[in-house]
Motif scaffolding. Structure first.
Motif, short mmCIF file in Angstrom:
data_model
loop_
_atom_site.label_atom_id
_atom_site.label_comp_id
_atom_site.label_asym_id
_atom_site.label_seq_id
_atom_site.Cartn_x
_atom_site.Cartn_y
_atom_site.Cartn_z
N PHE A 129 0.85 -1.35 -0.12
CA PHE A 129 0.11 0.18 -0.03
C PHE A 129 1.06 1.18 0.01
CE2 PHE A 129 -2.85 3.17 1.78
CZ PHE A 129 -3.89 3.12 1.04
N PRO A 130 0.74 2.50 -0.78
CA PRO A 130 1.44 3.39 -1.03
C PRO A 130 1.38 4.52 0.16
CG PRO A 130 -0.55 3.54 -2.45
CD PRO A 130 -0.57 2.22 -1.83
N ARG A 131 1.57 3.68 1.42
CA ARG A 131 1.44 4.73 2.54
C ARG A 131 2.45 5.76 2.65
NH1 ARG A 131 1.66 1.30 5.44
NH2 ARG A 131 -0.07 0.06 5.53
N LYS A 132 2.22 6.86 3.12
CA LYS A 132 3.37 8.01 3.24
C LYS A 132 3.88 7.81 4.63
CE LYS A 132 3.52 13.08 4.00
NZ LYS A 132 2.87 14.20 3.75
N ASP A 137 7.14 13.90 0.59
CA ASP A 137 6.16 13.13 -0.61
C ASP A 137 6.17 11.49 -0.63
OD1 ASP A 137 5.36 15.42 -1.45
OD2 ASP A 137 6.29 15.45 -3.29
N SER A 140 2.62 7.74 -3.44
CA SER A 140 1.65 8.49 -4.36
C SER A 140 0.86 9.15 -3.39
CB SER A 140 1.02 7.36 -5.13
OG SER A 140 0.03 6.46 -4.41
N TYR A 141 0.22 10.47 -3.79
CA TYR A 141 -0.50 11.38 -3.09
C TYR A 141 -1.95 10.62 -3.45
CZ TYR A 141 -2.70 15.40 -1.06
OH TYR A 141 -3.19 16.21 -0.14
N GLU A 142 -2.53 10.29 -4.35
CA GLU A 142 -3.57 9.70 -4.57
C GLU A 142 -3.60 8.47 -5.62
OE1 GLU A 142 -6.74 11.80 -6.10
OE2 GLU A 142 -5.50 12.98 -7.42
N PHE A 143 -4.28 7.65 -5.76
CA PHE A 143 -4.54 6.60 -6.86
C PHE A 143 -6.03 6.45 -7.18
CE2 PHE A 143 -4.37 4.45 -2.69
CZ PHE A 143 -5.37 3.58 -2.91
N GLU A 178 14.96 11.73 -3.56
CA GLU A 178 14.45 13.01 -3.49
C GLU A 178 14.19 13.06 -1.88
OE1 GLU A 178 10.76 13.99 -5.40
OE2 GLU A 178 10.67 15.94 -3.95
N ASP A 189 18.77 23.10 6.86
CA ASP A 189 18.24 24.48 6.88
C ASP A 189 18.01 24.84 8.54
OD1 ASP A 189 18.21 24.88 4.27
OD2 ASP A 189 16.34 24.98 4.01
N ASN A 193 19.68 27.84 9.98
CA ASN A 193 18.65 28.80 10.75
C ASN A 193 19.02 29.28 12.05
OD1 ASN A 193 17.46 29.13 8.01
ND2 ASN A 193 15.79 28.05 8.79
N SER B 125 -11.17 8.10 -7.28
CA SER B 125 -9.76 8.41 -6.54
C SER B 125 -9.80 8.03 -5.21
CB SER B 125 -9.57 9.52 -6.90
OG SER B 125 -8.26 9.67 -7.75
N CYS B 126 -8.75 7.75 -4.49
CA CYS B 126 -8.43 7.43 -2.99
C CYS B 126 -7.28 8.21 -2.88
CB CYS B 126 -8.13 5.94 -2.66
SG CYS B 126 -9.19 4.96 -2.89
N GLN B 127 -7.40 9.06 -1.68
CA GLN B 127 -6.22 9.73 -1.38
C GLN B 127 -5.60 9.10 -0.17
OE1 GLN B 127 -7.23 13.72 0.26
NE2 GLN B 127 -5.25 14.03 1.18
N THR B 128 -4.41 8.68 -0.55
CA THR B 128 -3.55 7.60 0.38
C THR B 128 -3.76 8.14 1.65
OG1 THR B 128 -2.14 7.55 -1.61
CG2 THR B 128 -1.52 6.32 0.37
N THR B 132 -5.16 5.97 5.04
CA THR B 132 -4.24 5.50 6.21
C THR B 132 -4.86 6.11 7.20
OG1 THR B 132 -2.49 5.97 4.53
CG2 THR B 132 -1.97 5.47 6.77
#
Lengths: 725, 592
Positions: A129-132, A137, A140-143, A178, A189, A193, B125-128, B132
């Motif tokens: 699952f493309p969990r953050k 980033d 994936s933000y959405e699929f 990235e 930074d 800073n 669409s699904c926002q990951t 979660t």
């Protein structure tokens, strides 16, 4: 400790499931439900499973894979068509791989055991699952989910909770790079800073009396604490916290051998004020943020400027080490892909072009714009890819397959009956069969479940079995040729290596070593029911009335260009169609005619046979390239006409170019045409004539019931065509 | 809950049993709907709340404090078209003194294509991050996908009529007196003779007792079939006028034949099925059967939407928290595709729900209470309880604002009615629902300031990962306008917004940039050569209007600018709403 044991794959009863068509349903047929043990891998057991898998892959002769996705096509008109040029086909696969998510990944290493004369397989079923997982980033933000595909997965008891709750996340190579860069520079930074902060911090205006009081109080507190430290450096001075809670807001601890105050329960605004106080009034105190198990903020006491610099350096090193560790953990499932790539084993998939595209976009980086670049990059990472769908086309197996479907489960049932069903009664056993054993690991039995069709792990297992069996039919003796490098070099496998099945209905293949398309030999003669597709002869029309049937469309065009001018008509959906003319001049003639009819609003153009098509004023027409352009936009409306309208604004400029192109086309192709019709006006002049013909047609229609009937047949044929494709 | 309350909020308690939210899936849908209908009839208000698969397709496409109601609507529209509803909670309630009588129902939804017609949605669409956090709250996705209730919107239902392929009884229309054409006459005669043969054969076979072989042979030759228990035959037609011809012919021909029109997937008529009934009673029986079948089908087609339809017809005021978001979803999933702008949307919505109360708006009405939107999550509770919190919060607010139901009995002389507050949506959404009295550590400065959209400029093309503070200090003094009071906030990591507190400065900067006069300053010139770009609020509105929802706002703005030139040529008569008259925004910069 682990005691591997060999369990012969056994099967239960033969259950025939009539599969309903579904877009995600690439391989459908009746299939046996054999139960084998498949390792289920989620977040919790990923680390250990990965270590085991490393061993198995290293020892393996080949590794089979299979993916389950949340969908295949983002709009009906993006489905794979016979009218796909190779660049368009790649755009469609690219669109699919970019939009949909992979939810299950089956990996199954196969090792030849010479002593037992059988293969040992280790099927794994990874939930992903493309969990953050990082504060940058995520994968994936959405699929996108295709409703029918999700429903299809549900029909095969896919566990969505396991996938979303416990799925393994991942980062592509590009995302990893990235993440390292941004996280690294973010911490950098912050540290920078904190050294030049005075300017940056000035923007917080301390205006409210509350802020002033708070600042004063903190200043006094820090002062007291610092003085206490130096006064009682030998006596273990206990700092008095004036808030009496279970969780003190200021707690004296030691940080890197230096006394420090841990700040608890302050708001971000208050922390900013504290930072300011430390900066302004205390040379020997440093404010640091530590990313341990939990994020904590400290005020650390340093002896001198050198000590302060040293502390900053240590903190920075810690942070970057931690960052690397976190990013490495976030790479997650991609470790499996890296493993496959680095071991250079044969990777086997069934109808796996889309799977490979998903692997590229999820684990390498954004898909390149052209199929050649894509193929080159895949070939570099996976030098040996075998598509069993292509393998099944080999003449040696074709007689075995007869006219059976080349879907995975039917190939498996046909080629590996001893695994698919244990009942030895079936007559097919006269052929030599490859033995495949499934190795399980007893100690973690809770992670095992029996395989089921359309579960990635089981599908990968079936694919591997089919491959092993096919190799034996091709005459490969595993006793002589394992280990894998030799198998990959085997001459009998060479002509199938890196050739992937592409066309769902056009019989095309791609050679990954070159990126070139190959047309299946003999495909056109044998199976092709439709005329050859010539892209220059195609006009794309859209936005016409949805009641406009293919038969009417054909009639209407034939009235203008002659009865055999139209080779074929194909409806993309109810709002758009391809018309293939018998020659390319008609394409430009049609576009010119359409435009002139639209420009003029006199009775002639109203009565023109094409007027019916143009009714409503929303009908558009363009050359085939426009279809490619529209496919290249990431947006996906369900109806083609809506999509074209949505991207239309962007097309306005490009339409000019294509028109110019068209003009130059006319120069090349239609020279005679130009002589006859030096300008488009003369084309319009033709129309009264054709109109007259149309009138005559009308008269004939009245009396020829039979002709009408034969047209109905045509219509139903065309409809059938539109549906079956 | 009530500590530090600055306002005299009265406390409410739920009547017993309200805490238990009734979970509804496919299995218990019908009985639950029956129950809910009674509860709705006996209630004064209905609270609604929904769980979606996503909120925004990029960080900047959330509804932000810099959005006007126009851009906020366009963002909400884009989200409603993109994402899907997984749960919809409905809670009819009544306030009696300090007691709330509430009965919450939580419907699990899934847009399953029950009829195989590509509806209600081809894909979604699904926002990951959304999934979660739902997972973290213990959301059961399997229940939704396996047993969720499907639905069709009103518009989809009418479009599906022909697609389902259900037989529709053919009704003989009164046709014009014009004599039929030759082709029509031939067609009718041919059909008539076929029908006569078939009918005679059916009657004969009823009398004689043939063996099975003869029967099946006859069936084969005559093309007859069986519809239920009755014999029938199909006649292929290719348009509506032919259908009429067949129906007309039959009505004159015989009384015991019932024509049914079968449609193909395209919606057009495919064939006429002629069913032979044995008697007048049998004919009535058949017609009843057909009607029941249609009703059953309708129920299945509408699915969950029947709940929405009932709420609409009940005329009870609706209460929701993020009305703009919730009702764009409701409109797009259950009613019709969303109209292009806010005004049309509100009009369209009003025809279905006459009174919608936005808690966000009510909160604003009671004045300078702490803003309800804080960055905290929903207290770890699942979505179903949201609807109860909405109910509770509404009860408190209504006691302050003296909102009484229109038909209420306790309407005092100073009481205001629902209508005074209804149908005003507060655009700025927040994801969390929090009690306004539940303030955390106080003392934060209210930074709410009024600004006109003209005073905002968008700035992009700077080094990514830069902080607003650093960006501000690097802008300081590069142009005259940057020597005055201004603020910088990041909208997303690619784009920042600059707020000029003195009017006229933003316009001055944009003018200078456009004319090239800004190149006078060396440092600004350098920044521009490094890729810095600037645009006014109008460009942002264009981005939203054209639906350029790119992942980064900077890319969207670039696209909007590049199309500006060609677009201006194409549409000279561009809609005048584009030339905005500048609207006031109340901005809390800390929210960005």
């Amino acid at each position: 400790m682990k005691k591997p044991c060999l369990i012969r794959a056994f099967s239960k009863t033969l259950t025939l499931t009539l599969a309903r068509f579904s877009p995600s349903h690439r391989r459908f047929s009746s299939s046996p439900a054999a139960s084998i043990s498949i390792k289920r891998v989620t977040k919790s057991n990923f680390e250990s499973a990965l270590e085991d898998l490393r061993r198995h892959v290293r020892a393996a002769d080949f590794v089979s894979i299979d993916l389950e996705m949340t969908g295949v096509t983002s709009a009906p008109w993006r489905e794979s068509l016979e009218f796909d040029r190779s660049d368009v086909r790649y755009l469609k696969v690219k669109d699919s791989a970019e939009k949909f998510a992979v939810v299950q990944f089956g990996v199954c290493p196969f090792r030849w055991d010479g002593s037992k004369e059988s293969f040992v397989a280790h099927p794994h079923n990874f939930y992903i699952f493309p969990r953050k997982e990082l504060p940058v980033d995520g994968p994936s933000y959405e699929f996108l989910c295709q409703t029918t595909s999700i429903d299809f997965l549900a029909k095969y008891q896919f566990d969505f909770n396991a996938c979303i709750h416990e799925g393994i996340s991942y980062l592509s190579r590009a995302q990893e790079a990235e993440a390292l860069h941004t996280l690294g520079s973010a911490y950098g930074d912050e540290l920078i800073n904190s050294q030049y902060q005075s300017e940056d911090l000035r923007e917080i205006p301390i205006v409210s009396t509350f802020d002033v009081l708070f600042t004063e109080r903190m200043k006094n507190t820090f002062c007291e604490w610092r003085d206490g430290l130096s006064r009682n450096s030998n006596e273990g001075y206990q700092f008095e916290d004036n808030s009496n809670g279970p969780m003190p807001r200021l707690l004296t601890i030691f940080f890197k051998m230096r006394p420090a105050l841990k700040l608890n329960g302050f708001t971000s605004h208050q922390l900013r004020l504290i930072q300011l106080v430390v900066k302004r009034h205390f040379k020997e105190l440093v404010y640091v943020r530590v990313d341990g198990e939990s994020l904590s903020k400290l005020v650390v006491y340093t002896d001198s400027d050198e000590d302060k610099a040293l502390l900053m350096k240590e903190v920075k090193e810690d942070l970057s080490k931690e960052t690397e560790g976190k990013v490495k953990a976030a790479v997650g499932f991609r470790h499996v892909i890296d493993l496959l790539a680095s071991e250079k084993k044969i990777v086997v998939g069934h109808n796996c072009f889309l799977d490979i595209a998903h692997i590229y976009s999820k684990f390498f980086g954004p898909l390149p714009p052209s199929i050649e670049e894509f193929a080159a990059s895949i070939h570099k990472n996976f030098p040996f890819v075998v598509d069993t769908k292509n393998l099944l086309k080999d003449d040696i197996v074709q007689h075995l397959m007869k006219n059976n479907s080349t879907s995975l489960s039917s190939a498996f049932a046909l080629l590996c009956p001893q695994i698919a069903y244990t009942s030895k009664s079936s007559g097919v056993l006269s052929r030599p069969c490859m033995k495949v054993g499934v190795q399980v690991d007893e100690t973690r039995s809770s992670n095992w479940n029996s395989g089921a069709k359309h579960e990635a792990g089981y599908d990968a297992f079936m694919t591997g079995c089919v491959f092993a069996q096919m190799c034996s039919h091709l005459g490969i003796d595993f006793n002589l040729h394992a280990p894998s490098m030799q198998l990959a070099q085997h001459e009998k496998l060479q002509k199938h290596m890196n050739i992937l099945y592409l066309g769902w209905n056009s019989g095309t293949f791609i050679d990954l070593t070159t990126g070139a398309e190959i047309l299946e030999t003999g495909f056109r003669n044998q199976k092709r029911r439709y005329p050859k597709v010539v892209f220059q002869n195609i006009v794309l029309i859209w936005g016409f009335s949805s009641n406009f049937k293919p038969r009417e469309l054909k009639e209407c065009i034939c009235k203008v260009f002659g009865s055999d001018s139209v080779t074929s008509i194909y409806y993309l959906d109810k709002t758009a169609a391809f018309i293939q003319f018998c020659k390319s001049e008609f394409v430009s003639d049609f576009l010119v005619l359409k435009e002139s009819l639209e420009r003029r609003n006199d009775p002639i153009s109203v009565l023109h046979p094409l007027a019916k098509l143009l009714e409503g004023g929303t009908t558009h027409a363009a050359i085939y390239d426009t279809y490619k352009q529209i496919c290249s936009f990431s947006m996906s409306k369900v109806l083609f006409a809506d999509q074209a309208e949505a991207v239309g604004i962007k097309l306005k400029t490009t339409e000019m170019d294509s028109r110019e192109e068209l003009e130059s086309d006319k120069l090349d192709v239609g020279r005679e045409n130009r002589l006859e019709n030096p300008n488009s006006d003369s084309v319009v002049k033709c129309t009264p004539g054709s109109k007259g013909n149309a009138g005559k047609d009308e008269n004939i229609r009245f009396f020829c019931e039979d002709i009408l009937d034969s047209l109905y047949v045509n219509q139903s044929l065309i409809r059938k065509r539109t549906r079956t494709m | 809950m009530q500590r530090q309350s600055r306002r005299y909020l009265s406390s409410f308690s739920f009547s017993s049993g309200a805490g238990a939210v009734k979970q509804v899936t496919k299995a218990n849908f019908s009985p639950a709907v029956g129950e809910l209908k009674d509860r709705i009839t006996n209630s004064d208000f209905i609270a609604v709340s929904s769980q979606k698969t996503g909120v925004s397709s990029a960080p900047w496409t959330r509804i932000l404090p810099i959005d006007t109601s126009g851009t906020a609507y366009l963002k909400a529209k884009a989200a409603a078209e993109r994402f899907e509803l997984l749960q919809f909670a409905v809670c009819p309630f009544k306030i009696q003194g300090s007691k709330i009588i509430a009965s919450p129902y939580n419907f699990h939804l899934f847009p399953r294509d029950e009829l195989n017609i590509g509806m209600p949605s081809y894909s979604f669409s699904c926002q990951t991050s959304c999934l979660t956090s739902m997972a973290r709250e213990g959301f059961d996705f399997n229940v939704c996908i396996y047993d969720g209730i499907s639905y069709l919107s009103r518009v989809q239902e009418s479009a599906s009529k022909g697609l389902v392929g259900n037989p529709i009884p053919g009704i003989c229309q009164v046709t014009s007196a014009s004599s039929p054409s030759v082709a029509d006459t031939i067609f009718m005669e041919r059909i008539k003779s076929r029908v006569r043969h078939w009918r005679d054969a059916c009657h004969n076979s009823n009398k004689t007792t043939d063996d099975a072989l003869v029967k099946s042979l006859r069936k084969l030759i005559l093309g007859g079939e069986i519809y239920g228990s009755r014999p029938c035959m199909n006649i292929d037609v290719c348009n509506d006028s032919q259908v009429q011809l067949v129906v007309q012919m039959l009505s004159k021909f015989s009384d015991d034949l019932v024509p049914l029109i079968i449609s193909d997937m395209g919606g057009g008529p495919k064939s006429v099925r002629i069913v032979l009934t044995s008697s007048e009673e049998d004919k009535i029986l058949l017609k009843n059967e057909l009607q029941n079948l249609e009703e059953e089908q309708c129920k299945q087609v509408r699915g969950f939407r029947s709940v929405i339809d009932f709420i609409s017809s009940s005329q009870k005021p609706l209460v929701a928290y993020n009305c703009l978001s919730d009702f764009t979803f409701i409109h797009s999933k259950f009613l019709a595709p969303l109209p292009p702008n806010m005004t049309e949307f509100m009009c369209s919505l009003r025809t279905v729900f006459s009174n919608v109360l936005d808690l966000n708006h009510l909160l604003k009405e009671i004045g300078p209470l702490k803003r309800a939107n804080t960055s905290h999550g929903t207290n770890g509770k699942d979505h179903a309880h949201n609807v109860l919190r909405i109910t509770d919060l509404f009860a408190k607010l209504s006691s302050i604002l003296k909102i009484a139901p229109a038909n209420g009995t306790e309407v005092g002389q100073y009481a205001r009615t629902v209508q005074d507050y209804a149908n005003i949506f507060y655009p700025c959404s927040s994801n969390s629902l929090q009690d306004p009295v539940d303030e955390n550590a106080s003392g934060e400065m209210e930074t709410l300031r009024k600004v006109r959209t003209e005073s905002l400029i968008f700035l992009w093309g700077f080094r990514s990962g830069i902080s607003a503070g650093v960006l501000k200090s690097s802008l300081h003094g590069v142009h005259d306008v940057f020597s005055e009071d201004f603020d910088v906030r990041l909208v997303d990591k690619s784009c920042a917004i600059v707020v000029f507190w003195r009017p006229g400065l933003a316009e001055a900067l944009l003018e200078d940039m456009a004319s090239g006069a800004a190149n006078g300053s060396a440092s600004l010139r350098e920044m521009i050569s490094e890729g810095l770009k600037v645009a006014g609020y109008g460009t942002y509105m264009r981005v939203c209007r054209l639906g350029l929802w790119e992942e980064k706002l900077a890319d969207s703005l670039d696209k909007a600018l590049s199309e500006l030139s060609s677009d201006l040529l194409m549409n000279n008569a561009m809609d005048t709403s584009e030339i905005y008259g500048g609207s006031d925004l109340m901005i809390n910069l800390d929210d960005l």
